[in-house]
Design a protein around this motif. Structure first.
Motif: not given
Ligand code: 5GP
Length: 189
Positions: A22-25, A27-35, A173-181
């Motif tokens: 929920n913390k990174f989902m 973020d418009p830059e990541l352009n994500l959709a949840f399955s 912190e975990a969400a920030e790291i996943i965003s970077v990945i």
């Protein structure tokens, strides 16, 4: 248009995948959709049909397996869980990066079918902390808690199939790291 990434996120139940997600989902830059998965498990109080899962009967799930509607599926603690294939493909073809939040057996099958999938595993800081988090949910009988803990120990042994391992000690912190990945892999796509 470039096809979106397929991102697989696993981790023992209770590790806090939903909180981190929920913390990174959004973020418009990541352009994500949840399955959104299909499951035969009954709905928990806070869950919404068509948002958290599609809740179906065992019969409907078995029909979906037979019809080849699922990218992967598994049986977990007595219930079926699976990823609807058509929905994932539609989103990826629209350029969305699709996030699958699934357990390790399903993740293994996805990796075999889609070797380009980005594999992320979320670990708890310790097994004691995981038990505390599972019990904190207070939604399930002791027998199910024990089954989930036993399953968690087995899941931790499958970490090697994941390229990225992120500890959820602190959810921000975990969400920030996943965003970077994800950003890193978007550049390479
Ligand atoms: P829960 O009952 O706690 O919602 O989910 C139990 C486990 O099933 C979690 O590890 C969750 O990530 C996983 N899961 C949810 N949806 C799917 C799916 O579509 N496929 C697979 N293989 N696992 C799933």
């Amino acid at each position: 248009m470039k096809k979106g990434l397929l991102i697989v996120m696993s981790g023992p139940s209770g590790v806090g995948k939903g909180t981190v997600r929920n913390k990174f989902m959004n973020d418009p830059e990541l352009n994500l959709a949840f399955s959104i998965s299909m499951t035969s498990r009954s709905r928990r109080e806070k869950e919404t049909e068509g948002v958290d899962y599609y809740f179906v009967t065992r019969e409907r799930f078995e029909e979906a397996i037979k019809n080849g509607e699922l990218l992967e599926w598994t049986e977990f603690v007595g219930n079926y869980y699976g990823t609807p294939l058509a929905y994932v493909e539609k989103l990826r073809n629209e350029g969305k990066n699709v996030l699958l939040e699934i357990e390790v057996e399903g993740a293994k099958n996805v990796k075999e079918k889609c070797p380009d999938a980005i594999m992320i595993f979320i670990t708890p800081p310790s097994m004691e902390e995981l038990e505390r988090r599972i019990r904190g949910r207070r939604t399930e009988p002791e027998e199910i808690v024990q089954q989930r803990l036993a399953k968690a120990a087995k899941e931790m042994q499958m970490i090697s199939q994941y390229k990225y391992v992120v500890c959820n000690d602190d959810a921000d912190e975990a969400a920030e790291i996943i965003s970077v990945i994800i950003r890193h892999n978007m550049k390479r796509n």
